[in-house]
Design a protein around this motif. Structure first.
Motif, PDB file in Angstrom:
ATOM      1  N   TYR A  36      39.537  21.683  40.299  1.00  0.00           N
ATOM      2  CA  TYR A  36      39.016  22.840  39.410  1.00  0.00           C
ATOM      3  C   TYR A  36      40.211  23.790  39.080  1.00  0.00           C
ATOM      4  O   TYR A  36      41.368  24.097  40.087  1.00  0.00           O
ATOM      5  CB  TYR A  36      38.029  23.528  39.949  1.00  0.00           C
ATOM      6  N   LYS A  42      37.493  34.599  36.311  1.00  0.00           N
ATOM      7  CA  LYS A  42      36.847  33.729  35.468  1.00  0.00           C
ATOM      8  C   LYS A  42      36.221  32.617  36.603  1.00  0.00           C
ATOM      9  O   LYS A  42      36.765  32.577  37.554  1.00  0.00           O
ATOM     10  CB  LYS A  42      37.683  33.010  34.470  1.00  0.00           C
ATOM     11  N   GLY A  43      35.123  31.930  36.084  1.00  0.00           N
ATOM     12  CA  GLY A  43      34.785  30.828  36.802  1.00  0.00           C
ATOM     13  C   GLY A  43      35.587  29.508  36.850  1.00  0.00           C
ATOM     14  O   GLY A  43      36.375  29.433  36.046  1.00  0.00           O
ATOM     15  N   PRO A  44      35.709  28.878  37.716  1.00  0.00           N
ATOM     16  CA  PRO A  44      36.550  27.578  38.066  1.00  0.00           C
ATOM     17  C   PRO A  44      36.019  26.639  36.901  1.00  0.00           C
ATOM     18  O   PRO A  44      34.729  26.417  36.478  1.00  0.00           O
ATOM     19  CB  PRO A  44      35.876  27.033  39.253  1.00  0.00           C
TER      20      PRO A  44
ATOM     21  N   PHE B  88      33.101  38.232  44.408  1.00  0.00           N
ATOM     22  CA  PHE B  88      32.830  37.673  43.038  1.00  0.00           C
ATOM     23  C   PHE B  88      31.691  36.508  43.232  1.00  0.00           C
ATOM     24  O   PHE B  88      32.226  35.515  44.116  1.00  0.00           O
ATOM     25  CB  PHE B  88      34.274  36.847  42.630  1.00  0.00           C
ATOM     26  N   LEU B  90      29.519  33.499  42.175  1.00  0.00           N
ATOM     27  CA  LEU B  90      29.529  32.300  40.931  1.00  0.00           C
ATOM     28  C   LEU B  90      28.271  31.546  40.992  1.00  0.00           C
ATOM     29  O   LEU B  90      27.646  31.149  42.044  1.00  0.00           O
ATOM     30  CB  LEU B  90      30.598  31.380  41.344  1.00  0.00           C
ATOM     31  N   PHE B 102      29.279  22.672  37.390  1.00  0.00           N
ATOM     32  CA  PHE B 102      29.701  23.445  35.995  1.00  0.00           C
ATOM     33  C   PHE B 102      29.374  24.940  36.515  1.00  0.00           C
ATOM     34  O   PHE B 102      28.225  25.249  36.944  1.00  0.00           O
ATOM     35  CB  PHE B 102      28.684  23.172  35.198  1.00  0.00           C
ATOM     36  N   PHE B 103      30.363  25.726  36.451  1.00  0.00           N
ATOM     37  CA  PHE B 103      30.346  27.153  36.872  1.00  0.00           C
ATOM     38  C   PHE B 103      29.891  28.020  35.739  1.00  0.00           C
ATOM     39  O   PHE B 103      30.548  27.910  34.499  1.00  0.00           O
ATOM     40  CB  PHE B 103      31.579  27.542  37.494  1.00  0.00           C
ATOM     41  N   GLY B 104      29.466  29.362  36.201  1.00  0.00           N
ATOM     42  CA  GLY B 104      29.302  30.418  35.313  1.00  0.00           C
ATOM     43  C   GLY B 104      30.318  31.003  35.471  1.00  0.00           C
ATOM     44  O   GLY B 104      31.529  30.803  36.112  1.00  0.00           O
ATOM     45  N   SER B 105      30.478  32.230  34.609  1.00  0.00           N
ATOM     46  CA  SER B 105      31.706  32.832  34.354  1.00  0.00           C
ATOM     47  C   SER B 105      32.076  34.115  35.473  1.00  0.00           C
ATOM     48  O   SER B 105      32.896  34.867  35.764  1.00  0.00           O
ATOM     49  CB  SER B 105      31.674  33.885  33.167  1.00  0.00           C
TER      50      SER B 105
END
Lengths: 112, 112
Positions: A36, A42-44, B88, B90, B102-105
């Motif tokens: 990633y 930001k997200g990965p 942070f 996620l 799949f990651f969010g922001s």
């Protein structure tokens, strides 16, 4: 316990050079690996993945190499660009359900 | 196509106040859902995951809880925030048949 780790916390490269980010894993039962890219705040984002029945996989400007003998994973970025500056994480699926185990990350800095 | 939404993007809360972070996934059904926390300059720590409505698994003991009231909604909560809850956060999803996350922001939480 089992873990995924990275050799270098920070990697600095010149723009246009190739980058190699390394990752060691300790769980020999892991059968899926993924890289990633995470930009600041930001997200990965998914870059590339590979299964244990392969030793190399190529994407656009990126290549992942898997050496199961020494439990080593690497991400190669060709012609590194300023937009490649980010933290890169490797992760493995140790086959305990679909729960990836993440490494601590490598900061890639691209110098102009 | 599938999308993941996470909000708010940033949050500043006093110690002892409650917390509610929300995550929703669109374009798919029955996803696995995850909450991760990332300390500054660190890797990803899995907090909770869910394989279905009302099914929550906690990975680490902590001051937080998670709920999944609907198939594509995942909520992270706390009754009383601690300074150590800063980080942070996620949200992420995947399918059973595909480990790729799949990651969010992300939400940057500062507890003061």
């Amino acid at each position: 316990g089992e873990s995924v780790g990275l050799h270098l916390p920070t990697l600095s490269v010149q723009e246009g050079d190739n980058s190699i980010i390394n990752c060691a894993y300790s769980n020999s039962a892991s059968d899926y690996f993924i890289w990633y890219k995470q930009e600041s705040g930001k997200g990965p984002q998914f870059i590339i993945d590979i299964r244990s029945n392969m030793d190399k996989r190529q994407g656009q400007r990126v290549t992942v190499l898997l050496n199961k003998t020494v439990k080593h994973l690497s991400l190669q970025i060709a012609a590194t660009q300023p937009g490649d500056s980010a933290v890169y994480f490797c992760a493995e699926n140790p086959r305990k359900g679909n729960k990836l185990t993440f490494g601590t990350g490598t900061q890639l800095k691209v110098e102009l | 196509s599938q999308t993941i939404h996470q909000w708010p993007a940033t949050l500043v809360q006093p110690v002892g106040s409650p917390l509610s972070l929300e995550c929703t996934v669109e374009g798919t059904s029955n996803p696995n859902l995850y909450w991760y926390r990332q300390a500054a300059g660190r890797g990803l720590q899995l907090l909770f995951y869910s394989v279905g409505i009302g099914q929550i698994s906690s990975e680490v003991p902590q001051n937080l809880s998670a709920s999944r009231p609907q198939d594509r909604q995942f909520i992270l909560s706390s009754k009383k925030l601690l300074l150590s809850d800063s980080g942070f956060y996620l949200c992420a999803w995947n399918w059973d048949s595909n480990e790729k996350l799949f990651f969010g922001s992300g939400t940057q939480l500062s507890v003061l």
